[in-house]
Design a protein around this motif. Structure first.
Motif, PDB file in Angstrom:
ATOM      1  N   GLN A 231       0.845  -1.195   0.000  1.00  0.00           N
ATOM      2  CA  GLN A 231       0.000   0.000   0.000  1.00  0.00           C
ATOM      3  C   GLN A 231       0.884   1.251   0.000  1.00  0.00           C
ATOM      4  N   GLN A 235      -3.458   5.798   5.588  1.00  0.00           N
ATOM      5  CA  GLN A 235      -3.241   5.353   6.961  1.00  0.00           C
ATOM      6  C   GLN A 235      -2.465   4.035   7.023  1.00  0.00           C
ATOM      7  N   GLN A 236      -2.700   3.160   6.018  1.00  0.00           N
ATOM      8  CA  GLN A 236      -2.057   1.851   6.051  1.00  0.00           C
ATOM      9  C   GLN A 236      -0.849   1.785   5.119  1.00  0.00           C
ATOM     10  N   PRO A 240       1.195  -4.850   3.323  1.00  0.00           N
ATOM     11  CA  PRO A 240       1.311  -5.706   2.145  1.00  0.00           C
ATOM     12  C   PRO A 240      -0.012  -5.763   1.391  1.00  0.00           C
ATOM     13  N   ARG A 241       0.044  -5.719   0.068  1.00  0.00           N
ATOM     14  CA  ARG A 241      -1.172  -5.788  -0.729  1.00  0.00           C
ATOM     15  C   ARG A 241      -1.254  -7.085  -1.507  1.00  0.00           C
ATOM     16  N   GLU A 242      -0.167  -7.534  -2.094  1.00  0.00           N
ATOM     17  CA  GLU A 242      -0.185  -8.871  -2.687  1.00  0.00           C
ATOM     18  C   GLU A 242       1.228  -9.385  -2.756  1.00  0.00           C
ATOM     19  N   PHE A 243       1.375 -10.687  -2.606  1.00  0.00           N
ATOM     20  CA  PHE A 243       2.633 -11.298  -2.958  1.00  0.00           C
ATOM     21  C   PHE A 243       2.429 -12.726  -3.435  1.00  0.00           C
ATOM     22  N   VAL A 264      -0.434 -16.733  -0.910  1.00  0.00           N
ATOM     23  CA  VAL A 264      -1.084 -16.929   0.370  1.00  0.00           C
ATOM     24  C   VAL A 264      -2.509 -17.388   0.054  1.00  0.00           C
ATOM     25  N   ASN A 265      -3.022 -18.349   0.784  1.00  0.00           N
ATOM     26  CA  ASN A 265      -4.344 -18.944   0.529  1.00  0.00           C
ATOM     27  C   ASN A 265      -4.388 -19.823  -0.715  1.00  0.00           C
ATOM     28  N   TYR A 276       3.339 -24.080   1.190  1.00  0.00           N
ATOM     29  CA  TYR A 276       2.711 -22.786   1.460  1.00  0.00           C
ATOM     30  C   TYR A 276       3.743 -21.681   1.394  1.00  0.00           C
TER      31      TYR A 276
END
Lengths: 493, 334
Positions: A231, A235-236, A240-243, A264-265, A276
């Motif tokens: 991001q 404020q944030q 992390p937004r994607e990896f 992730v997921n 994972y």
């Protein structure tokens, strides 16, 4: 013998089961307060270091291994014995009830919670025969006598109750089997590097008692590319937004490599194991040359992130020079404007990378026989010869030896957790059947209903219908009145 | 995906609107309770049971339902209390709708399910509480319960906008899964219903205390002020039980859905993460409540305390574990 029987009766009583349930809840609490070895061993070590007096006492009480402690195990094992002691006899009883018929109608129906009566000239035997058919059609199990009908429904409530408790037992066994017959390991792989599923390649590896490491399936993969984004602003900022990690996977040594993106997921599942993506970071690349320009060392060194800005610390050890050389320092993906707070990265993405390293000369201590962390420099027998900031492409000539350190760039790395849990499917099945059982046992009402016909004083018959709910479900009166409507009598008198 | 600021601001405005409306309904419900018809003498559950539970009729046509009645006023008159209660009910519906819109706009502003941080969970939980209450009130008269629902909703929304507020933003990758909706939505609905259950169990304890004093020939005491304005203790207990019994399988499902998600995200379905541990503790308490209610010597007051302990575990898990305890579920956005 008498004592044993008494103990067994106590253990299988609901009161003791309730107390064991409370103990189980209470016993779980320290597991959420103190760091646990199973999930965060580093924090346990930190805690022990910070609390030298209370730490070891807590440790002896298994406060850092609550869920693997003998006292936790004894609570849930007693609970399950109590549960089985209660459930198995009920299962036998329920089986008999399922095969048998409802009990006879009681003599006095007017004492029951719902009771209706009326007079009619209809003949008893005819009405009883018709009522039996009509009530059966509505799903009641019906038994008849000369002048009464007895019906019951909702047997699946008890079936569900038993199914739920047995499912819990299966779940407990599945958890245990998974722990014994599975394994879990972590490995850091840099971009461009590979991993072959072999114990020696893991950074950490724990396996259950009955799993031998030579049974590891021979898969291998290469980390082609690692992508991360964060991001920017707001404020944030920096969250992390994607990896994701692009892998080239070989499911066995002779298989064609295939591309697979682990996110992730979204793990990689193959050959009974699951891969994972659990972490990531940066590995700065260095080329270290001697005074004549010969390359002594050229590689990307894994540095471990220390904060949200991915300020990463690590070391490079060169044991082949005399005296031995060690580099220790920080990789900053985004070098901050000022160093007043020390070397701290401003942002987790590699916008403006730089390293901040110190060089050490002396004995690395690798020959002492003591195991050493690859992320730490033992500077006991070393001397610092300099400290420098480098941007990509910059070269630092070390004082007095003429050796050079070139910071050529960086690669990313990813941590993979690799696990095998052969009882996972059983655990899932047990979990699903426990919900089914629970829903049946809490939502299905168990009810009894009766019809009794007695000759009325002034001629004709007195018809009585009554019902009893064995549960607290609403709607008994409605249902009984409906059943009464199905009793086909001529409405006279 | 960028954040739509207009929608994000609209969402915030709706939240403030909902808070205003819920404050109004709280005041209305307070007036309704204060002016509501007092039962002249506190009738104990035992007395009433003998009077109304045995239904004896001459014919099926005139059967009277002995179902659980939750009506307080005997004659259903049109007093001031009743009018205020109706206003409170209407305002609660309006607040619920506003909160639902706030959540919808929040989700639209970021193009995802709005369940990504504590602020969003809090909005959803407040919505769940008021929605469960509204839906339950469709089939029974629950105006007497309104005050005890709007207070927790307001406390929750107040903490959401002051302490927990987080700007509209995209999700951290770990939350990027359809299990977010399944697991978190189920857990949120449970929190909503368990809040209503806890309010009922708490009221039951107060009512039971007052009834016990009457049975023992004592003056009703302070608890009577509330007890006279709510249904009799055994009705409260039964209603609380029905909510808890209905929600327990759903809570079990929420925990299991979390385990399935954890298996996909973290490589194990159960790892005694602090959040998991407290979900387990909550589960054990409610399981104990259901067993206690079927056990002689535990039903009644002891069972109600166990239900409240379960709710305490939920609150602890939400505020303490989310904010202060380090674990894998650290998505508070603070």
């Amino acid at each position: 013998m008498e004592t044993l029987r008494w103990l067994w009766r106590q253990l299988t009583s609901m009161r003791i089961a309730l107390i064991l349930l409370f103990l189980l809840a209470l016993a779980s609490v320290p597991g959420s307060i103190f760091p646990q070895r199973g999930t965060s061993p580093l924090r346990v070590n930190e805690f022990l270091k910070d609390n030298p007096t209370s730490g070891p006492i807590l440790d002896r009480l298994y406060m850092f291994d609550v869920f693997a402690s003998p006292w936790f195990a004894s609570i849930y094992l007693l609970l399950f014995i109590s549960l089985m002691g209660c459930v198995l006899p009920r299962a036998v009883e329920h089986y008999k009830e399922m095969r048998g018929l409802p009990p006879e109608a009681p003599r006095n129906l007017s004492r029951l919670p719902v009771h209706l009566q009326w007079n009619s000239n209809s003949a008893a035997d005819q009405v009883i025969k018709e009522t039996q058919i009509a009530w059966s059609k509505r799903g009641w199990r019906v038994r008849t006598g000369d002048d009464w009908v007895s019906a019951e429904k909702g047997y699946s409530r008890e079936t569900g109750n038993l199914l739920f408790h047995l499912s819990l037992l299966v779940l407990l066994i599945a958890v245990g089997v998974g722990g014994i017959a599975g394994f879990r390991g972590n490995v850091i792989v840099r971009e461009g590097s590979g991993f072959a599923n072999n114990v020696t390649q893991y950074d950490t590896f724990t396996s259950g008692r009955s799993y031998s490491a030579d049974k590891l399936p021979p898969i291998s993969f290469k980390l082609e590319n690692f992508i991360s984004s964060f991001q920017r602003g707001g404020q944030q900022n920096g969250a992390p937004r994607e990896f994701y990690a692009d892998l080239l996977v070989k499911d066995d040594p002779s298989a064609e490599p295939r591309e697979f993106r682990v996110e992730v997921n979204h793990p990689l599942r193959t050959a009974g194991i699951t891969v994972y993506l659990v972490g990531h970071g940066y590995a700065p690349e260095f080329t270290i040359r001697d005074a004549t320009g010969n390359v002594l060392w050229q590689d990307a060194a894994v540095f471990l992130p220390q904060d949200a800005g991915f300020t990463s610390s690590g070391v490079v050890k060169i044991p082949d020079t005399v005296p031995q050389l060690g580099l220790q320092g920080y990789f900053l993906p985004t070098v901050s404007a000022d160093f007043s707070n020390g070397p701290i990265s401003e942002f987790p993405a590699a916008d403006d990378p730089g390293v901040y390293i110190s060089a050490w000369q002396g004995d690395l201590g690798l020959d002492s026989g003591m195991p050493q962390s690859v992320y730490r420099l033992d500077t006991k027998n070393m001397e610092r010869i300099g400290i420098e900031e480098l941007a990509p492409g910059e070269t630092w000539t070390l004082p007095n030896s003429g050796m050079t350190v070139e910071f050529t760039g960086y690669r990313q790395w990813a941590t993979f957790a690799i696990t095998r849990d052969p009882a996972k499917g059983w655990a899932l099945g047990a979990a699903i059947s426990s919900i089914v059982g629970l829903s049946l046992s809490l939502l299905i009402p168990r009810r009894r209903a009766w019809l009794r016909v007695t000759p009325a004083a002034g001629g004709g018959n007195l018809f009585e219908v009554a019902g009893l709910s064995k549960t607290e479900a609403p709607g008994l009166a409605d249902e009984i009145s409906h059943l009464a409507n199905l009793v086909n009598t001529k409405k006279e008198n | 995906m960028t954040v739509n600021e207009t929608l994000a601001q609209a969402s915030n405005a709706m939240v403030y609107g909902a808070i205003t409306v819920f404050t109004g309904s709280m005041v209305a419900f307070s007036i309704s309770l204060a002016k509501g018809r007092r039962l002249e003498a506190l009738e104990t559950s035992a007395q009433r049971t003998t009077a109304s539970h045995q239904v004896r009729m001459g014919s099926t046509e005139t059967l009277i339902k002995p179902a659980v009645s939750t009506s307080v006023s005997v004659d259903g008159g049109r007093g001031e209390g009743r009018r205020a209660g109706n206003i409170g009910m209407a305002l609660t519906w309006l607040g619920t709708i506003l909160l639902g819109l706030a959540i919808t706009f929040r989700g639209l502003s970021v193009g995802r399910w709005p369940l990504g941080n504590m602020y969003e969970f809090s909005l959803a939980a407040g919505f769940a509480v008021s929605l469960v209450y509204c839906v339950m009130s469709l089939t029974r008269d629950l105006r007497w319960l309104g005050l005890f629902i709007t207070i927790p909703v307001l406390l929750n929304l107040g903490s959401a906008i002051t302490v927990l507020y987080a700007e509209s933003a995209q999700l951290v990758p770990a939350l990027n899964s359809y299990w977010l909706l399944i697991h978190v939505a189920a857990a949120t609905v449970c929190i909503g219903a368990f809040t209503v259950g806890a309010a009922l169990s708490g009221l039951y304890l107060v009512a039971q205390a007052a009834e016990d004093r009457v049975t023992n020939g004592l003056a009703p005491g302070r608890s009577a002020a509330i007890a006279q304005r709510v249904p009799a203790a055994d009705r409260l207990d039964l209603l609380a039980y029905r909510i808890h019994a209905f929600m327990f399988p759903i809570w079990t499902f929420a925990v299991i859905a979390g385990a399935i998600w954890a298996e996909a995200a973290w490589g194990r379905y159960w790892g005694w993460d602090p959040k998991e541990t407290w979900a387990f503790i909550t589960w054990v308490f409610y399981a104990a409540y259901l067993h206690a209610r079927a056990t002689v010597g535990w039903r009644g007051r002891k069972a109600a305390y166990i239900a409240l302990a379960g709710y305490g575990a939920i609150i602890f898990n939400y505020f303490i574990v989310n904010i202060y305890v380090q674990g894998l579920h650290s998505y508070s956005g603070l």
